[in-house]
Design an enzyme around this catalytic site. Structure first.
Site, PDB file in Angstrom:
ATOM      1  CG  HIS A  31      -2.110  -0.962   1.017  1.00  0.00           C
ATOM      2  ND1 HIS A  31      -3.363  -0.599   0.600  1.00  0.00           N
ATOM      3  CD2 HIS A  31      -2.161  -2.305   1.207  1.00  0.00           C
ATOM      4  CE1 HIS A  31      -4.151  -1.665   0.550  1.00  0.00           C
ATOM      5  NE2 HIS A  31      -3.432  -2.721   0.908  1.00  0.00           N
ATOM      6  CB  SER A  64     -10.657 -16.637 -21.275  1.00  0.00           C
ATOM      7  OG  SER A  64     -11.766 -17.045 -20.501  1.00  0.00           O
ATOM      8  N   GLY A 116      -7.833 -14.258  -7.781  1.00  0.00           N
ATOM      9  CA  GLY A 116      -8.313 -13.832  -6.475  1.00  0.00           C
ATOM     10  C   GLY A 116      -7.396 -14.170  -5.318  1.00  0.00           C
ATOM     11  CB  SER A 117      -4.326 -15.914  -5.113  1.00  0.00           C
ATOM     12  OG  SER A 117      -3.592 -15.487  -6.252  1.00  0.00           O
ATOM     13  N   GLY A 118      -4.364 -12.458  -4.673  1.00  0.00           N
ATOM     14  CA  GLY A 118      -3.442 -11.385  -4.328  1.00  0.00           C
ATOM     15  C   GLY A 118      -2.131 -11.444  -5.070  1.00  0.00           C
ATOM     16  CG  LEU A 119      -0.289 -14.654  -5.941  1.00  0.00           C
ATOM     17  CD1 LEU A 119      -0.013 -16.109  -6.290  1.00  0.00           C
ATOM     18  CD2 LEU A 119       0.853 -14.081  -5.098  1.00  0.00           C
ATOM     19  CB  SER A 120      -0.993  -8.840  -9.525  1.00  0.00           C
ATOM     20  OG  SER A 120      -1.394  -7.665 -10.184  1.00  0.00           O
ATOM     21  CG  ASP A 166      -0.636  -5.180  -8.424  1.00  0.00           C
ATOM     22  OD1 ASP A 166       0.265  -5.363  -7.585  1.00  0.00           O
ATOM     23  OD2 ASP A 166      -1.848  -5.176  -8.149  1.00  0.00           O
ATOM     24  CE1 TYR A 218      -5.171  -1.963  -2.799  1.00  0.00           C
ATOM     25  CE2 TYR A 218      -6.041   0.130  -3.588  1.00  0.00           C
ATOM     26  CZ  TYR A 218      -5.006  -0.779  -3.497  1.00  0.00           C
ATOM     27  OH  TYR A 218      -3.800  -0.488  -4.089  1.00  0.00           O
TER      28      TYR A 218
END
Length: 376
Positions: A31, A64, A116-120, A166, A218
């Site tokens: 952040h 996709s 959705g794992s925070g790994l962008s 990111d 956020y």
């Protein structure tokens, strides 16, 4: 099915090429990006791949491997395309807004970046499509300018108020390095990050707790930081040094805002200290800084969840040199700096702790610093 197969199936043709962009792990600096501060991400081996071919001018279609139907759109404005395809439409929109003649394209997407794992995964999608469209159209867009454009797609088209970390990581990282980024000047330094040479590894533990950015939390953190900077009379919280922190906190009446400011100022200091240690080859010594970062996110920024805290505490108890949540928070992943031969032991300990708490089982794997976006 991979991106190439999906393209052939959907469009009955061969693409012009395949472009890939990675997810990222942020080693430290959470952040701080939208506070004009410092971050230190590295690119994951996991990537989003875009198979791309030409289409008539003003026409874009995307499909996709994780959705049944293709989505087509022309020149759109924010809000007109929703869901995952908004990230693609947003890139087209941002390129057009910047004055580029964006080629029409047919696109097929595949990805092994965990969603959705925070790994962008979102930045990986934006960056792979952006890189493809720039190459396909021969657009004059230097690499150092691309992250800001991809960020604009996410901020203004998708509506997620993320900083530039990111997209910078997905586009500008190099293999075997962490990316030291000054989020005010956009200057970067490639910091050697060869863990294997020292018998170390980064273990990523996906808490499998839900992770969402496009929600109020956020945005609330960002708004609080911006308001604090206004009250303190500085352009951004990056301008408050550690030595000035106590005086700055004394000028803020709101206790929550004080905690938010303390996290940002101390986190910037931790990034700088981590970079200094890595430059000196003292990789193990960054462990306490990682752990202190997590405590700050948990107590001052209040963005962790129970599953994430449990993974950090358990990894440390199992011998990790340091551990912290990575990403925007409210779920997502933890990283732990470990001896390479301890991955199974640490993973088993976290799995057992989750089982005892009745949580959804975590998933864990070791990662190395991979390359940024490019044509395959």
């Amino acid at each position: 099915m991979n991106a190439l197969e999906a393209f052939r199936k959907q469009y009955g043709a061969e693409p012009s090429g395949l472009w890939a962009a990675p997810g990222r792990v942020n080693l430290i600096g959470e952040h701080t990006d939208y506070n004009d501060g410092f971050v230190l991400p590295f690119a994951l081996p996991q990537r989003t791949v875009a198979a791309v071919g030409p289409a008539p001018a003003g026409e874009w279609t995307v499909c996709s491997t994780f959705q049944d139907e293709a989505i087509s759109f022309g020149h759109t404005e924010p809000g007109e395309v929703t869901g995952w395809a908004a990230y693609v439409a947003g890139v087209v929109w941002a390129l057009v807004e910047a004055g580029h003649n964006v080629p029409g394209a047919r696109i097929a997407i595949d990805s092994d970046v965990p969603l959705g794992s925070g790994l962008s995964s979102s930045a990986a999608l934006e960056s792979s499509v952006l890189t493809a469209l720039v190459d396909l159209g021969g657009l004059d867009l230097p690499v150092e300018q691309r992250p800001r454009l991809a960020q604009r797609a996410e901020n203004e088209y998708v509506g997620a108020p993320t900083g530039i970390l990111d997209q910078s990581a997905s586009i500008r990282c190099r293999e075997g390095h962490a990316l030291f980024l000054d989020c005010r000047s956009y200057e970067v330094e490639q910091i050697p990050f060869d863990l294997a040479a020292q018998g170390l590894a980064i273990l990523v533990i996906n808490s499998n707790a839900p992770h969402q950015h496009v929600d109020g939390e956020y945005g609330a953190r960002r708004k609080s930081c911006e308001e604090a900077a206004r009250i303190l009379g500085v352009p951004a919280l990056r301008d408050i040094t550690g030595a000035q922190l106590d005086d700055a906190l004394a000028r803020l009446d709101d206790e929550v805002m004080r905690r938010r400011v303390r996290h940002i100022v101390t986190e910037d200091d931790r990034v700088l200290a981590t970079v200094g240690l890595l430059r000196a080859g003292q990789v193990r010594e960054i462990g306490p800084l990682l752990t202190a970062s997590h405590a700050s996110m948990r107590d001052d920024f209040e963005i962790t969840v129970t599953q994430v805290d449990l993974a950090v505490d358990t990894a440390l108890a199992a011998g990790a040199y340091g551990a912290r949540m990575t990403g925007g928070g409210f779920g997502g992943c933890v990283l732990a700096l470990i001896d390479a031969d301890r991955a199974d032991v640490v993973t088993a300990a976290v799995e057992e702790a989750y089982a005892q708490s009745g949580f959804t089982p975590p998933t864990a794997w070791t990662v190395t610093a991979g390359p940024g976006a490019g044509k395959l």
